[in-house]
Scaffold this motif. Structure first.
Motif, PDB file in Angstrom:
ATOM      1  N   ILE A   1       0.896  -1.058   0.041  1.00 44.77           N
ATOM      2  CA  ILE A   1       0.064  -0.073  -0.110  1.00 44.77           C
ATOM      3  C   ILE A   1       0.860   1.359   0.117  1.00 44.77           C
ATOM      4  O   ILE A   1       0.480   2.296  -0.675  1.00 44.77           O
ATOM      5  N   GLN A   2       1.923   1.306   0.936  1.00 44.08           N
ATOM      6  CA  GLN A   2       2.700   2.332   0.628  1.00 44.08           C
ATOM      7  C   GLN A   2       3.526   2.706  -0.660  1.00 44.08           C
ATOM      8  O   GLN A   2       3.524   3.703  -1.069  1.00 44.08           O
ATOM      9  N   ARG A   3       3.593   1.622  -1.400  1.00 45.78           N
ATOM     10  CA  ARG A   3       4.204   1.778  -2.778  1.00 45.78           C
ATOM     11  C   ARG A   3       3.168   2.294  -3.585  1.00 45.78           C
ATOM     12  O   ARG A   3       3.299   3.098  -4.307  1.00 45.78           O
ATOM     13  N   MET A   4       1.971   1.590  -3.436  1.00 47.52           N
ATOM     14  CA  MET A   4       0.951   2.152  -4.238  1.00 47.52           C
ATOM     15  C   MET A   4       0.474   3.542  -4.268  1.00 47.52           C
ATOM     16  O   MET A   4       0.463   4.367  -5.157  1.00 47.52           O
ATOM     17  N   ASN A   5       0.375   3.927  -2.899  1.00 51.92           N
ATOM     18  CA  ASN A   5       0.282   5.430  -2.522  1.00 51.92           C
ATOM     19  C   ASN A   5       1.336   6.369  -3.268  1.00 51.92           C
ATOM     20  O   ASN A   5       0.910   7.418  -3.904  1.00 51.92           O
ATOM     21  N   SER A   6       2.621   5.967  -3.206  1.00 51.77           N
ATOM     22  CA  SER A   6       3.627   6.722  -3.753  1.00 51.77           C
ATOM     23  C   SER A   6       3.634   6.596  -5.107  1.00 51.77           C
ATOM     24  O   SER A   6       4.202   7.709  -5.773  1.00 51.77           O
ATOM     25  N   MET A   7       3.107   5.675  -5.947  1.00 50.56           N
ATOM     26  CA  MET A   7       3.007   5.844  -7.369  1.00 50.56           C
ATOM     27  C   MET A   7       1.679   6.373  -8.096  1.00 50.56           C
ATOM     28  O   MET A   7       1.770   6.385  -9.092  1.00 50.56           O
ATOM     29  N   GLY A   8       0.739   6.559  -7.241  1.00 49.72           N
ATOM     30  CA  GLY A   8      -0.276   6.860  -7.580  1.00 49.72           C
ATOM     31  C   GLY A   8      -1.396   5.944  -8.058  1.00 49.72           C
ATOM     32  O   GLY A   8      -2.262   6.116  -8.990  1.00 49.72           O
ATOM     33  N   ILE A   9      -1.143   4.567  -7.619  1.00 45.04           N
ATOM     34  CA  ILE A   9      -1.896   3.608  -8.046  1.00 45.04           C
ATOM     35  C   ILE A   9      -3.259   3.653  -7.023  1.00 45.04           C
ATOM     36  O   ILE A   9      -3.311   3.560  -5.859  1.00 45.04           O
ATOM     37  N   ILE A  10      -4.478   3.375  -7.626  1.00 44.52           N
ATOM     38  CA  ILE A  10      -5.808   3.664  -6.794  1.00 44.52           C
ATOM     39  C   ILE A  10      -5.766   2.286  -6.321  1.00 44.52           C
ATOM     40  O   ILE A  10      -6.072   1.098  -6.937  1.00 44.52           O
ATOM     41  N   ILE A  11      -6.350   2.352  -4.920  1.00 44.88           N
ATOM     42  CA  ILE A  11      -6.441   1.024  -4.010  1.00 44.88           C
ATOM     43  C   ILE A  11      -7.945   0.862  -4.438  1.00 44.88           C
ATOM     44  O   ILE A  11      -8.823   1.460  -4.040  1.00 44.88           O
ATOM     45  N   ASP A  12      -8.279  -0.680  -4.442  1.00 50.25           N
ATOM     46  CA  ASP A  12      -9.621  -1.128  -4.455  1.00 50.25           C
ATOM     47  C   ASP A  12      -9.746  -2.202  -3.671  1.00 50.25           C
ATOM     48  O   ASP A  12      -9.166  -3.150  -3.330  1.00 50.25           O
ATOM     49  N   LEU A  13     -10.904  -1.949  -2.668  1.00 45.80           N
ATOM     50  CA  LEU A  13     -11.313  -2.750  -1.616  1.00 45.80           C
ATOM     51  C   LEU A  13     -12.406  -3.685  -1.984  1.00 45.80           C
ATOM     52  O   LEU A  13     -12.930  -4.171  -0.833  1.00 45.80           O
ATOM     53  N   ALA A  14     -12.742  -3.743  -3.320  1.00 45.31           N
ATOM     54  CA  ALA A  14     -13.796  -4.762  -3.605  1.00 45.31           C
ATOM     55  C   ALA A  14     -13.349  -6.080  -3.051  1.00 45.31           C
ATOM     56  O   ALA A  14     -12.161  -6.568  -3.219  1.00 45.31           O
ATOM     57  N   HIS A  15     -14.378  -6.862  -2.261  1.00 42.70           N
ATOM     58  CA  HIS A  15     -13.684  -8.482  -1.962  1.00 42.70           C
ATOM     59  C   HIS A  15     -12.917  -8.350  -0.518  1.00 42.70           C
ATOM     60  O   HIS A  15     -12.761  -9.405  -0.182  1.00 42.70           O
ATOM     61  N   ALA A  16     -12.749  -7.085  -0.159  1.00 44.48           N
ATOM     62  CA  ALA A  16     -11.924  -7.282   1.188  1.00 44.48           C
ATOM     63  C   ALA A  16     -12.689  -7.548   2.456  1.00 44.48           C
ATOM     64  O   ALA A  16     -13.921  -7.266   2.385  1.00 44.48           O
ATOM     65  N   SER A  17     -12.255  -8.159   3.477  1.00 40.87           N
ATOM     66  CA  SER A  17     -12.696  -8.638   4.509  1.00 40.87           C
ATOM     67  C   SER A  17     -13.095  -7.102   5.410  1.00 40.87           C
ATOM     68  O   SER A  17     -12.472  -6.089   4.981  1.00 40.87           O
ATOM     69  N   ALA A  18     -13.765  -7.390   6.482  1.00 41.62           N
ATOM     70  CA  ALA A  18     -14.131  -6.065   7.265  1.00 41.62           C
ATOM     71  C   ALA A  18     -12.752  -5.564   7.995  1.00 41.62           C
ATOM     72  O   ALA A  18     -12.500  -4.262   7.799  1.00 41.62           O
ATOM     73  N   ALA A  19     -12.026  -6.293   8.269  1.00 38.24           N
ATOM     74  CA  ALA A  19     -10.703  -6.083   9.269  1.00 38.24           C
ATOM     75  C   ALA A  19      -9.734  -5.449   8.041  1.00 38.24           C
ATOM     76  O   ALA A  19      -9.233  -4.421   8.385  1.00 38.24           O
ATOM     77  N   THR A  20      -9.338  -5.826   6.905  1.00 35.06           N
ATOM     78  CA  THR A  20      -8.806  -5.532   5.906  1.00 35.06           C
ATOM     79  C   THR A  20      -9.279  -3.902   5.509  1.00 35.06           C
ATOM     80  O   THR A  20      -8.537  -2.866   5.238  1.00 35.06           O
ATOM     81  N   PHE A  21     -10.584  -3.974   5.113  1.00 34.72           N
ATOM     82  CA  PHE A  21     -11.017  -2.644   4.780  1.00 34.72           C
ATOM     83  C   PHE A  21     -10.902  -1.655   5.742  1.00 34.72           C
ATOM     84  O   PHE A  21     -10.286  -0.541   5.338  1.00 34.72           O
ATOM     85  N   ASP A  22     -11.101  -1.789   7.121  1.00 36.73           N
ATOM     86  CA  ASP A  22     -10.848  -1.005   7.990  1.00 36.73           C
ATOM     87  C   ASP A  22      -9.399  -0.573   8.350  1.00 36.73           C
ATOM     88  O   ASP A  22      -9.042   0.803   8.424  1.00 36.73           O
ATOM     89  N   GLU A  23      -8.588  -1.509   7.973  1.00 38.63           N
ATOM     90  CA  GLU A  23      -6.991  -1.252   8.295  1.00 38.63           C
ATOM     91  C   GLU A  23      -6.538  -0.421   7.206  1.00 38.63           C
ATOM     92  O   GLU A  23      -5.522   0.430   7.284  1.00 38.63           O
ATOM     93  N   VAL A  24      -6.948  -0.659   5.885  1.00 39.59           N
ATOM     94  CA  VAL A  24      -6.475   0.137   4.816  1.00 39.59           C
ATOM     95  C   VAL A  24      -6.954   1.357   4.726  1.00 39.59           C
ATOM     96  O   VAL A  24      -6.523   2.406   4.566  1.00 39.59           O
ATOM     97  N   ILE A  25      -8.299   1.659   5.250  1.00 41.29           N
ATOM     98  CA  ILE A  25      -9.026   2.909   5.381  1.00 41.29           C
ATOM     99  C   ILE A  25      -8.111   3.835   6.314  1.00 41.29           C
ATOM    100  O   ILE A  25      -7.571   5.120   6.128  1.00 41.29           O
ATOM    101  N   GLN A  26      -7.470   3.338   7.458  1.00 42.56           N
ATOM    102  CA  GLN A  26      -6.901   3.919   8.245  1.00 42.56           C
ATOM    103  C   GLN A  26      -5.278   4.128   7.888  1.00 42.56           C
ATOM    104  O   GLN A  26      -4.688   5.120   7.973  1.00 42.56           O
ATOM    105  N   PHE A  27      -4.723   3.242   7.051  1.00 41.64           N
ATOM    106  CA  PHE A  27      -3.308   3.214   6.835  1.00 41.64           C
ATOM    107  C   PHE A  27      -3.034   4.004   5.540  1.00 41.64           C
ATOM    108  O   PHE A  27      -1.764   4.750   5.296  1.00 41.64           O
ATOM    109  N   SER A  28      -3.960   3.803   4.383  1.00 39.59           N
ATOM    110  CA  SER A  28      -3.608   4.557   3.193  1.00 39.59           C
ATOM    111  C   SER A  28      -3.685   6.283   3.249  1.00 39.59           C
ATOM    112  O   SER A  28      -4.510   6.593   4.021  1.00 39.59           O
ATOM    113  N   THR A  29      -2.653   6.535   2.824  1.00 38.50           N
ATOM    114  CA  THR A  29      -2.774   8.261   2.639  1.00 38.50           C
ATOM    115  C   THR A  29      -3.389   8.684   1.509  1.00 38.50           C
ATOM    116  O   THR A  29      -3.610  10.101   1.538  1.00 38.50           O
ATOM    117  N   LYS A  30      -4.055   7.954   0.591  1.00 37.48           N
ATOM    118  CA  LYS A  30      -4.881   8.511  -0.326  1.00 37.48           C
ATOM    119  C   LYS A  30      -6.535   7.907  -0.322  1.00 37.48           C
ATOM    120  O   LYS A  30      -6.539   6.803   0.387  1.00 37.48           O
TER     121      LYS A  30
END
Length: 399
Positions: free
Chosen positions: A249-278
Motif C-alpha cells: 500500500i505504501q508503494r501504491m500510494n507513492s506511485m498514484g495507484i488507486i487501491i480497490d477494496l472490493a472483496h476485502a474482509s471487514a478487518a482489511t477494509f478498516d485497516e486500509v482506510i486508516q493506513f492509506s494516505t490516499k
C-alpha cells in the motif's frame, strides 16, 4: 493356437490404442478451440435482447449528454477480441460506443477457487489456469499469476493499437485530453486497466512496478480468498492487512495507484482506510442496507469510505443487489447516496464477471431511465452515471 490368440489380441489392443489416442486428440482440440467460448456463453448472461419501448424521452435526451463510466468489467478474461461486437456477454468496444460510455475500467482476473462462493474459499484450486489453457494464452501464464495480468494487459494494448475507437489512459493528463476530444467524437472509449487481487504480485514487492509499467492504475488487494496482502470477505481467516500488505500500500500510494477494496474482509477494509494516505474505491459491490450479502458494504463502511474521499461502485448483478431488476440497482444506489453522499457513488457493473445481468453495455440507458424514475434529478444522475468517477480519476491518477 495360443500364438494366434496373442497376435489377434495385440492387433485389437493396437487398434484400441489408436482409437484412444484419436479420442484424446479430438478432446484436446475441442478444449482448446471451443471450451473457453462455451464457458463464456454459459457464465456471462444478458437477459434482455432489445430495449423496451418504455424508456422515456427525458431519459433519452439526458443520456446523450452524459459522461458515462464504469469501474469494473472482466472482458479480458474471455476468448474475445475487445474490438468485436459479439452476441454473448455484456461488454466490448462497439457496445460501449452504442451505450455512450466514455470510460470503462477493464479488469484482469488472476485466480479464482473451484466452487467459489461468498462465504469461505481457500487458495488451493485455480479455475483461471484452465481458462488460460482453453483460451490459448501463453504457456508461461498458465502457471504464473503475474504473467496472467501481463497477458490481459497485452490484450487491451493491442486493441488500442489496432483501433482509433479505444484510447488507453494511464495519467490524469491523458484523461483530460481524452475527455476534451470525446466532446466532439462519441465514437471513442477510454480504457483503464485494473487487476483483481494482488496475489498477482507472486509475493514480490517489485511486481507492483512491473504491473504499473504494464499500464495498471487500479489494483484490487484481494479476490475470493485470503492472500499475502490481507483477508478476503470470502476467505477462510478473513484477517486484516499483513506486513507485506502495508509495504504494498505504501508503494501504491507513492506511485498514484488507486487501491480497490472490493472483496476485502471487514478487518482489511478498516485497516486500509486508516493506513492509506490516499482515498480508495470499492469498484463493484452492493450495500447491506438493501441486500445483506457477506461481500456488501455496511453503512459504517460507506461512511468511512466517503470520509476518506473515496467512492463506491454499485453492481448490476443479483449477488450484489438481490435481483437483476433495475429497481434493485437503483434502490442500492439510493441507499448508498443516503449514507455516503451523492459525490461518493458510481457504477461498478461487474460486466462479464461470470454474472447474469438484465442488460449489456449498449443498453445502459435503462439505468439512466431507472434513476430518473427513482426520483434522482438530472445533476444527480450525471454524477452517478460517470461524473463522480471522472472527478475521482482526475484527482487520483498519476501525473
Amino acid at each position: 493356437m495360443l500364438d494366434q490368440f496373442i497376435k489377434v489380441l495385440g492387433s485389437v489392443l493396437k487398434r484400441l490404442k489408436g482409437a484412444l489416442l484419436l479420442i484424446l486428440v479430438i478432446g484436446a482440440l475441442a478444449f482448446f478451440l471451443g471450451a473457453g467460448t462455451y464457458v463464456d456463453r454459459k457464465m456471462n448472461v444478458r437477459l434482455l435482447d432489445e430495449l423496451p419501448q418504455t424508456v422515456s424521452s427525458q431519459a433519452r435526451d439526458l443520456h446523450r449528454d452524459l459522461v458515462i463510466a464504469d469501474w469494473h468489467a472482466d472482458n479480458l478474461l474471455w476468448a474475445r477480441d475487445p474490438l468485436d461486437r459479439l452476441d454473448r456477454g455484456h461488454v466490448d468496444i462497439p457496445r460501449l460506443i452504442e451505450g455512450n460510455f466514455s470510460l470503462q475500467v477493464f479488469d484482469a482476473v488472476i485466480k479464482t477457487p473451484r466452487g467459489q462462493n461468498y462465504e469461505s474459499n481457500d487458495d488451493n484450486t485455480d479455475n483461471i489456469m484452465y481458462i488460460a489453457m482453453a483460451n490459448r494464452w501463453p504457456v508461461g501464464s498458465w502457471f504464473n499469476l503475474t504473467k496472467r495480468a501481463l497477458h490481459q494487459s497485452d490484450i487491451l494494448h493491442r486493441a488500442a493499437e489496432q483501433s482509433s475507437s479505444l484510447t488507453l489512459i494511464k495519467t490524469r493528463g491523458e484523461l483530460d485530453i481524452f475527455l476534451k476530444l470525446r466532446r466532439n467524437n462519441t465514437t471513442k472509449v477510454g480504457g483503464l486497466l485494473a487487476v483483481e487481487g494482488l496475489h498477482a504480485l507472486e509475493g514480490k514487492l517489485e511486481n507492483v512496478d512491473v504491473l504499473y509499467d504494464a499500464g495498471f492504475r487500479v489494483m484490487g488487494l484481494v479476490h475470493f480468498f485470503d492472500n499475502e496482502i490481507g483477508g478476503s470477505s470470502a476467505g477462510v481467516e478473513k484477517g486484516g492487512l499483513t506486513t507485506f500488505g502495508k509495504e504494498v500500500i505504501q508503494r501504491m500510494n507513492s506511485m498514484g495507484i488507486i487501491i480497490d477494496l472490493a472483496h476485502a474482509s471487514a478487518a482489511t477494509f478498516d485497516e486500509v482506510i486508516q493506513f492509506s494516505t490516499k482515498p480508495v474505491i470499492v469498484s463493484h459491490t452492493g450495500v447491506k442496507g438493501t441486500y445483506d450479502s457477506p461481500r456488501n458494504l455496511s453503512d459504517q463502511q460507506l461512511r468511512a469510505l466517503a470520509e476518506k474521499g473515496g467512492i463506491v461502485g454499485i453492481g448490476f448483478w443479483d449477488g450484489a443487489v438481490g435481483s437483476t431488476s433495475i429497481e434493485s440497482i437503483t434502490q442500492a444506489i439510493r441507499h448508498a447516496v443516503s449514507v455516503a453522499g451523492i459525490d461518493h457513488v458510481s457504477l461498478g457493473s461487474d460486466f462479464d464477471g461470470g454474472t447474469t445481468i438484465l442488460f449489456d453495455a449498449s443498453q445502459i440507458i435503462l439505468l439512466t431511465d431507472g434513476l430518473l424514475r427513482a426520483g434522482f434529478n438530472k445533476e444527480e444522475v450525471a454524477k452517478i452515471m460517470g461524473g463522480n468517477q471522472v472527478r475521482f480519476l482526475l484527482e487520483q491518477l498519476p501525473d
